[in-house]
Design an enzyme around this catalytic site. Structure first.
Site, PDB file in Angstrom:
ATOM      1  N   GLY A 151      34.103   2.392  66.450  1.00 13.59           N
ATOM      2  CA  GLY A 151      33.178   3.091  67.346  1.00 13.59           C
ATOM      3  C   GLY A 151      31.746   2.839  66.914  1.00 13.59           C
ATOM      4  O   GLY A 151      31.488   2.078  65.977  1.00 13.59           O
ATOM      5  N   LEU A 210      42.140  10.805  69.763  1.00 21.44           N
ATOM      6  CA  LEU A 210      41.935   9.415  70.201  1.00 21.44           C
ATOM      7  C   LEU A 210      41.699   8.468  69.030  1.00 21.44           C
ATOM      8  O   LEU A 210      41.597   7.254  69.246  1.00 21.44           O
ATOM      9  CB  LEU A 210      40.709   9.328  71.132  1.00 21.44           C
ATOM     10  CG  LEU A 210      40.911   9.603  72.620  1.00 21.44           C
ATOM     11  CD1 LEU A 210      41.276  11.055  72.882  1.00 21.44           C
ATOM     12  CD2 LEU A 210      39.652   9.254  73.392  1.00 21.44           C
ATOM     13  N   ASN A 222      47.579  15.393  60.854  1.00 20.09           N
ATOM     14  CA  ASN A 222      46.417  16.232  60.521  1.00 20.09           C
ATOM     15  C   ASN A 222      45.869  16.960  61.742  1.00 20.09           C
ATOM     16  O   ASN A 222      45.484  18.136  61.662  1.00 20.09           O
ATOM     17  CB  ASN A 222      45.337  15.386  59.845  1.00 20.09           C
ATOM     18  CG  ASN A 222      45.766  14.995  58.439  1.00 20.09           C
ATOM     19  OD1 ASN A 222      46.518  15.730  57.791  1.00 20.09           O
ATOM     20  ND2 ASN A 222      45.331  13.833  57.968  1.00 20.09           N
ATOM     21  N   THR A 243      46.518   5.639  60.293  1.00 20.23           N
ATOM     22  CA  THR A 243      45.658   6.407  61.206  1.00 20.23           C
ATOM     23  C   THR A 243      46.491   7.090  62.275  1.00 20.23           C
ATOM     24  O   THR A 243      46.319   8.279  62.563  1.00 20.23           O
ATOM     25  CB  THR A 243      44.609   5.474  61.863  1.00 20.23           C
ATOM     26  OG1 THR A 243      43.711   5.022  60.861  1.00 20.23           O
ATOM     27  CG2 THR A 243      43.823   6.187  62.953  1.00 20.23           C
ATOM     28  N   ASP A 298      34.769  11.034  63.833  1.00 19.24           N
ATOM     29  CA  ASP A 298      34.986   9.581  63.910  1.00 19.24           C
ATOM     30  C   ASP A 298      34.608   8.958  62.570  1.00 19.24           C
ATOM     31  O   ASP A 298      33.665   9.396  61.914  1.00 19.24           O
ATOM     32  CB  ASP A 298      34.098   8.985  65.014  1.00 19.24           C
ATOM     33  CG  ASP A 298      34.648   7.677  65.559  1.00 19.24           C
ATOM     34  OD1 ASP A 298      34.995   7.614  66.745  1.00 19.24           O
ATOM     35  OD2 ASP A 298      34.731   6.689  64.791  1.00 19.24           O
ATOM     36  N   TYR A 330      50.584  -0.886  65.586  1.00 24.39           N
ATOM     37  CA  TYR A 330      50.004  -0.079  66.668  1.00 24.39           C
ATOM     38  C   TYR A 330      51.104   0.559  67.504  1.00 24.39           C
ATOM     39  O   TYR A 330      51.135   1.780  67.678  1.00 24.39           O
ATOM     40  CB  TYR A 330      49.126  -0.990  67.525  1.00 24.39           C
ATOM     41  CG  TYR A 330      48.391  -0.285  68.646  1.00 24.39           C
ATOM     42  CD1 TYR A 330      47.297   0.550  68.381  1.00 24.39           C
ATOM     43  CD2 TYR A 330      48.760  -0.467  69.977  1.00 24.39           C
ATOM     44  CE1 TYR A 330      46.609   1.181  69.410  1.00 24.39           C
ATOM     45  CE2 TYR A 330      48.072   0.153  71.007  1.00 24.39           C
ATOM     46  CZ  TYR A 330      47.005   0.975  70.728  1.00 24.39           C
ATOM     47  OH  TYR A 330      46.318   1.595  71.762  1.00 24.39           O
TER      48      TYR A 330
HETATM   49  P1  NAD Z   1      37.965   2.290  70.299  1.00 29.01           P
HETATM   50  O1  NAD Z   1      38.333   1.389  69.195  1.00 29.01           O
HETATM   51  O2  NAD Z   1      36.713   2.023  71.055  1.00 29.01           O
HETATM   52  O3  NAD Z   1      37.922   3.801  69.815  1.00 29.01           O
HETATM   53  C1  NAD Z   1      38.660   4.300  68.736  1.00 29.01           C
HETATM   54  C2  NAD Z   1      37.765   5.232  67.938  1.00 29.01           C
HETATM   55  O4  NAD Z   1      38.519   5.793  66.868  1.00 29.01           O
HETATM   56  C3  NAD Z   1      36.579   4.496  67.303  1.00 29.01           C
HETATM   57  O5  NAD Z   1      35.393   5.223  67.505  1.00 29.01           O
HETATM   58  C4  NAD Z   1      36.949   4.416  65.816  1.00 29.01           C
HETATM   59  O6  NAD Z   1      35.816   4.360  64.984  1.00 29.01           O
HETATM   60  C5  NAD Z   1      37.760   5.689  65.657  1.00 29.01           C
HETATM   61  N1  NAD Z   1      38.709   5.613  64.532  1.00 29.01           N
HETATM   62  C6  NAD Z   1      39.588   4.623  64.244  1.00 29.01           C
HETATM   63  N2  NAD Z   1      40.292   4.930  63.132  1.00 29.01           N
HETATM   64  C7  NAD Z   1      39.851   6.152  62.733  1.00 29.01           C
HETATM   65  C8  NAD Z   1      40.177   7.005  61.635  1.00 29.01           C
HETATM   66  N3  NAD Z   1      41.103   6.655  60.723  1.00 29.01           N
HETATM   67  N4  NAD Z   1      39.520   8.177  61.517  1.00 29.01           N
HETATM   68  C9  NAD Z   1      38.580   8.541  62.418  1.00 29.01           C
HETATM   69  N5  NAD Z   1      38.222   7.767  63.463  1.00 29.01           N
HETATM   70  C10 NAD Z   1      38.852   6.590  63.622  1.00 29.01           C
HETATM   71  O7  NAD Z   1      39.216   2.286  71.310  1.00 29.01           O
HETATM   72  P2  NAD Z   1      39.406   2.994  72.711  1.00 29.01           P
HETATM   73  O8  NAD Z   1      39.720   1.955  73.705  1.00 29.01           O
HETATM   74  O9  NAD Z   1      38.299   3.946  72.970  1.00 29.01           O
HETATM   75  O10 NAD Z   1      40.746   3.801  72.450  1.00 29.01           O
HETATM   76  C11 NAD Z   1      40.746   5.195  72.176  1.00 29.01           C
HETATM   77  C12 NAD Z   1      42.175   5.701  72.103  1.00 29.01           C
HETATM   78  O11 NAD Z   1      42.852   5.454  73.340  1.00 29.01           O
HETATM   79  C13 NAD Z   1      42.997   5.025  71.002  1.00 29.01           C
HETATM   80  O12 NAD Z   1      43.827   5.984  70.423  1.00 29.01           O
HETATM   81  C14 NAD Z   1      43.826   4.018  71.774  1.00 29.01           C
HETATM   82  O13 NAD Z   1      45.044   3.749  71.147  1.00 29.01           O
HETATM   83  C15 NAD Z   1      44.037   4.726  73.103  1.00 29.01           C
HETATM   84  N6  NAD Z   1      44.297   3.747  74.179  1.00 29.01           N
HETATM   85  C16 NAD Z   1      43.287   2.982  74.682  1.00 29.01           C
HETATM   86  C17 NAD Z   1      43.562   2.053  75.665  1.00 29.01           C
HETATM   87  C18 NAD Z   1      42.489   1.206  76.302  1.00 29.01           C
HETATM   88  O14 NAD Z   1      42.815   0.372  77.143  1.00 29.01           O
HETATM   89  N7  NAD Z   1      41.241   1.344  75.978  1.00 29.01           N
HETATM   90  C19 NAD Z   1      44.870   1.892  76.122  1.00 29.01           C
HETATM   91  C20 NAD Z   1      45.870   2.669  75.544  1.00 29.01           C
HETATM   92  C21 NAD Z   1      45.572   3.612  74.589  1.00 29.01           C
END
Ligand code: NAD
Ligand code: UDP
Length: 317
Positions: A37, A73, A99, A92, A32, A145
């Site tokens: 996060g 994720l 990657n 990303t 991460d 996105y």
């Molecule tokens: P979040 O923002 O809490 O978690 C995303 C995590 O990815 C964070 O810890 C962030 O620091 C890390 N991150 C972001 N860019 C990064 C990079 N370039 N390199 C390394 N780490 C990186 O969001 P979430 O709700 O936990 O979502 C997690 C995943 O699930 C995402 O891919 C999101 O698109 C997908 N998603 C979530 C939801 C939802 O409702 N929560 C819905 C659809 C899809």
């Protein structure tokens, strides 16, 4: 014991997934960059010898000798955050997918992509079924996105067809629960915090737009079951709770449960904000024998308790 990599593992969903995988007896590497996060989300996991945190940006290749499964994720998920650096968001999604797929190809790992209901855009088909191709604006403020995630799905399927990588795609619908950041900006955390602090509740648009809210535990169960499906099943597969609520109905529930004095204030609907969203989960029901069990009333209680531990005074928040 499997060796499992979770990119985005310090985020809201990732931290719950890492915890569950550790509880199931696996070795977990959490990758991460901590952009949205938090180390707090994974603090309780650091005591486990089977948990490893690596601060790394998925835009940069990451090599491991051995890994059995990868959950991809890493990506900001809240509109506020993914729009704040749109170019970074699409980099990303796309470079991160490449990657992680390269790593899967090298190690022969199975890999699961956290895709999203946003691939359906502002849907013309309701409820959304996996074979619907969506209605997405390619040049709007949500496109970084939505199109990033759509491109990642394409990459997953092309790595599968071209190189035989074992891929899984889940389309996640609005999910909520503890470990969301107080500044996350998504509707449930915003409304709960506003209600707890008796601030105005911000409703964008008329509040008649709908979402279907899934509690985190249901999602994690679905993701793990998806990873365990046979190799020739790639998805995409919807994971969401089919109970649909308007944002006004959600606000009413939050006010009732918190006993808040907050009043509703209305502001313009953001551009391209989907008007309705509800998953068709027949595929998940038949393939995974899965369906959500946590109702919104119950899940909200957990989120309210979670946010009560924060101090929202002006100095802290
Ligand atoms: P979040 O923002 O809490 O978690 C995303 C995590 O990815 C964070 O810890 C962030 O620091 C890390 N991150 C972001 N860019 C990064 C990079 N370039 N390199 C390394 N780490 C990186 O969001 P979430 O709700 O936990 O979502 C997690 C995943 O699930 C995402 O891919 C999101 O698109 C997908 N998603 C979530 C939801 C939802 O409702 N929560 C819905 C659809 C899809
Ligand atoms: N929303 C709202 N008030 C807020 C935050 C969001 O009315 O404080 C609305 C937003 O316009 C959208 C819905 O709630 O219609 C869900 O927004 P969120 O950002 O949680 O997720 P997404 O739009 O990506 O589904």
């Amino acid at each position: 014991m499997k060796n499992i990599l979770v990119s985005g593992g310090a985020g809201f969903i990732g931290s719950h997934l890492c915890k569950r995988l550790i509880e199931d007896g696996h070795h977990v590497i959490c990758l991460d960059n901590l952009s949205t996060g938090s180390k707090d989300n994974i603090a309780s996991l650091n005591t486990s010898p089977r948990f490893e945190f690596v601060q790394h940006d998925v835009e940069i290749p990451y090599i491991l000798k051995e890994v059995d499964e990868i959950y991809n994720l890493a990506c900001p998920a809240s509109p506020v955050h993914y729009q704040s650096d749109a170019v970074k968001t699409i980099r990303t999604s796309v470079l991160g997918a490449i990657n992680m797929l390269e790593l899967a190809k090298l190690t022969k790992a199975k890999i699961l992509q956290a895709s999203t209901s946003e691939v359906y855009g502002d849907p013309m088909v309701h409820p959304q079924v996996e074979n619907y191709w969506g209605n997405v604006n390619p040049v709007g403020i949500r496109s970084c996105y939505d199109e990033g995630k759509r491109c990642a799905e394409t990459l997953f399927m092309d790595y599968h067809r071209q190189y035989g990588v074992r891929v899984k795609i889940v389309r996640i619908f609005n999910t909520y629960g503890p470990n969301m950041q107080p500044n996350d900006g998504r509707v449930i955390s915003n409304l709960v915090i506003q209600a707890l602090t008796d601030q105005d509740i911000t409703i964008y648009g008329s509040g008649k737009q709908t979402r279907s809210f899934q509690y985190i535990d249901d999602l994690v169960e679905g993701m793990i079951r998806m990873m365990d499906t046979e190799n020739d099943f790639t998805g995409p597969l919807n994971l969401g709770n089919p109970h649909e609520f308007s944002i006004l109905e959600l606000a009413k529930k939050v006010i009732e449960q918190t006993g808040s004095q907050s009043r509703l204030v209305f502001s313009p609907l953001p551009q391209d904000d989907p008007r309705q969203r509800k998953p068709d989960i027949e595929l998940a029901q038949s393939k995974l024998h899965w369906q959500p069990v946590v109702k919104l009333d119950e899940g909200l209680k957990h989120v309210i308790e979670y946010f009560k531990k924060y101090c929202f005074c002006p100095e802290c928040f």
